[in-house]
Design a protein around this motif. Structure first.
Motif, short mmCIF file in Angstrom:
data_model
loop_
_atom_site.label_atom_id
_atom_site.label_comp_id
_atom_site.label_asym_id
_atom_site.label_seq_id
_atom_site.Cartn_x
_atom_site.Cartn_y
_atom_site.Cartn_z
N TRP A 128 -35.48 -19.48 -0.67
CA TRP A 128 -34.41 -19.46 0.33
C TRP A 128 -33.27 -18.55 -0.13
N SER A 129 -32.65 -17.86 0.82
CA SER A 129 -31.41 -17.13 0.55
C SER A 129 -30.56 -17.13 1.81
N TYR A 130 -29.29 -16.86 1.64
CA TYR A 130 -28.40 -16.73 2.78
C TYR A 130 -28.67 -15.37 3.41
N GLU A 180 -23.30 -6.69 6.98
CA GLU A 180 -22.13 -7.03 7.78
C GLU A 180 -20.89 -7.26 6.94
N GLY A 181 -20.70 -6.43 5.95
CA GLY A 181 -19.50 -6.53 5.13
C GLY A 181 -19.80 -7.03 3.74
N PHE A 182 -18.87 -6.72 2.84
CA PHE A 182 -19.08 -6.99 1.42
C PHE A 182 -19.21 -8.48 1.11
N VAL A 183 -18.38 -9.32 1.73
CA VAL A 183 -18.38 -10.75 1.40
C VAL A 183 -19.70 -11.40 1.78
N LEU A 184 -20.17 -11.17 3.02
CA LEU A 184 -21.41 -11.79 3.46
C LEU A 184 -22.61 -11.26 2.68
#
Length: 408
Positions: free
Chosen positions: A72-74, A79-83
């Motif tokens: 599993w991973s997010y 869509e941007g550095f944080v995500l």
């Protein structure tokens, strides 16, 4: 020998890290080694899980004799550095936990571009007391700074300390370019433990082909001179340069038969499509990503391949993997990248080099080569001949020999 390999990109994804890892592992299995790959559910580049897969904590399959464990991973698109960082960190944690349950590996390899995967590999090697090998595909986080994706100097500084820590803890570093090796040595890393295995080409798939007439008709490019970019549409690639060149060509009546084809996905694709529409570029064709098996058909319809990166000192150290695929297929190249890759093109005679982000120079060279079929044929033949020195099978064996030394 049992090789445990951690990577967050693997087939059915079709990007360069996925292809390199899979093709190397296939060769290692063929000569009798066991290979276990820990990866995530395929989702690159859109951040959407591929059909037939689910984002589970543990799922297992076999591909060409390779044991593949997907964790599993997010999942997110670019869509941007944080995500994206959440994506990387989640795979780092789940990949590390999965590695603990893999029995008796002899060596543990973690690959970049981003190095959180390598963190998981190092941690697993420390627990299992096995050698850790860092496969270096990108100087990260310097590449983040180069494209302006993140400007917080404190965070970048911390990431660079982690980067150097991994280099120093690795039993070996396998770099994809000689420039990367020089970079690491200049920062105090022992050059004796850095081995260069460049990207290469699977010559069984990427070889000269006649233009696909069905595809040419479908795209409306019969009797056209087609220059194309195939690959990720990201911040690093500065593909606005191609649109600006297309605008120059469209305003030239003598270039009415020229088309620019852009195939792929990435964070910049929708913006580029909108800008092309705003500029009224009738000579630009956008195509969505296709499977690894299909992409050779699109390569075949190109008269010229464009390889381009943003102007940056960092990008003088990289060698885009598509360079070798173009050479293998005998497609003449216009290279908008300086440094080591430009030297390969010049030495091979497989194309011409231009200044990165110079739209006028790009348009001029496309226009010139459109009228010089003899030059194109010479570049094509030279590329095919030179590609033999970058055959993936030989490179996989070279990397395996080095891993053997590390294990011993």
């Amino acid at each position: 020998m049992h090789i445990l390999f951690l990577t967050d990109n693997f087939p059915p994804e079709t990007n360069a890290p996925a292809s390199r890892t899979f093709e190397h592992a296939c060769e290692w299995v063929k000569v009798g080694h066991r290979v276990t790959v820990i990866t995530c559910a395929p989702n690159f580049p859109k951040g959407q899980i591929f059909d037939g897969y689910r984002n589970r904590f543990w799922q297992q399959e076999e591909m060409a004799g390779i044991r593949v464990i997907r964790v599993w991973s997010y999942v997110t698109g670019n869509e941007g550095f944080v995500l994206r960082t959440l994506d990387f960190i989640s795979f780092m944690l789940s990949g590390f936990l999965a590695a603990l349950f893999v029995r008796k590996p002899d060596v543990i390899i973690g690959t970049s571009p981003q190095f959180f995967t390598a963190v998981a590999a190092w941690a697993a090697s420390a627990v299992k007391r096995k050698p850790f090998v860092f496969e270096l595909r990108d100087i990260w986080p310097e590449s983040i700074r180069a494209v302006g994706a993140m400007k917080n100097r404190r965070i970048l500084g911390l990431l660079e300390k982690l980067e150097v820590f991994l280099y120093s803890r690795a039993s070996a570093v396998i770099s994809v370019t000689h420039s990367f090796k020089r970079n690491l040595m200049a920062r105090g890393i022992d050059g004796d433990k850095i081995f260069v295995v460049t990207n290469g080409v699977d010559s069984r798939r990427f070889h000269p082909l006649s233009k696909d007439p069905t595809l040419s008709q479908k795209l409306g490019i019969e009797n056209c001179f087609v220059a194309g970019y195939i690959g990720t549409h990201g911040m690093a690639h500065a593909l606005d340069t191609l649109l600006d060149a297309a605008a120059i060509l469209m305003n030239d009546p003598a270039s009415a038969n020229i088309r620019l084809l852009l195939l792929g996905d990435g964070a910049e694709r929708e913006r580029l499509k909108a800008r092309a529409k705003q500029l009224g570029l009738r000579n630009v064709i956008f195509c969505a990503s296709v499977t690894k098996e299909e992409v050779v058909r699109y390569w075949s319809v190109l008269d010229l391949a464009i390889i381009h990166l943003r102007r940056s000192d960092l990008f003088t150290t990289v060698i885009p993997s598509k360079l070798f695929e173009c050479m293998g297929m005998g497609i003449p190249i216009i290279l908008g990248v300086e440094g080591e890759s430009a030297e390969i093109v010049r030495q091979a005679g497989a194309g011409i080099t231009i200044e990165p982000e110079n739209a006028k120079q790009l348009a001029d060279q496309i226009r010139i080569l459109d009228k010089e079929p003899c030059s194109l044929q010479q570049m094509s033949s030279a590329g095919v001949a030179s590609a033999k020195g970058f055959d993936r099978v030989a490179l996989a064996q070279s990397m395996l020999n080095f891993i053997h030394k590390v294990v011993k």
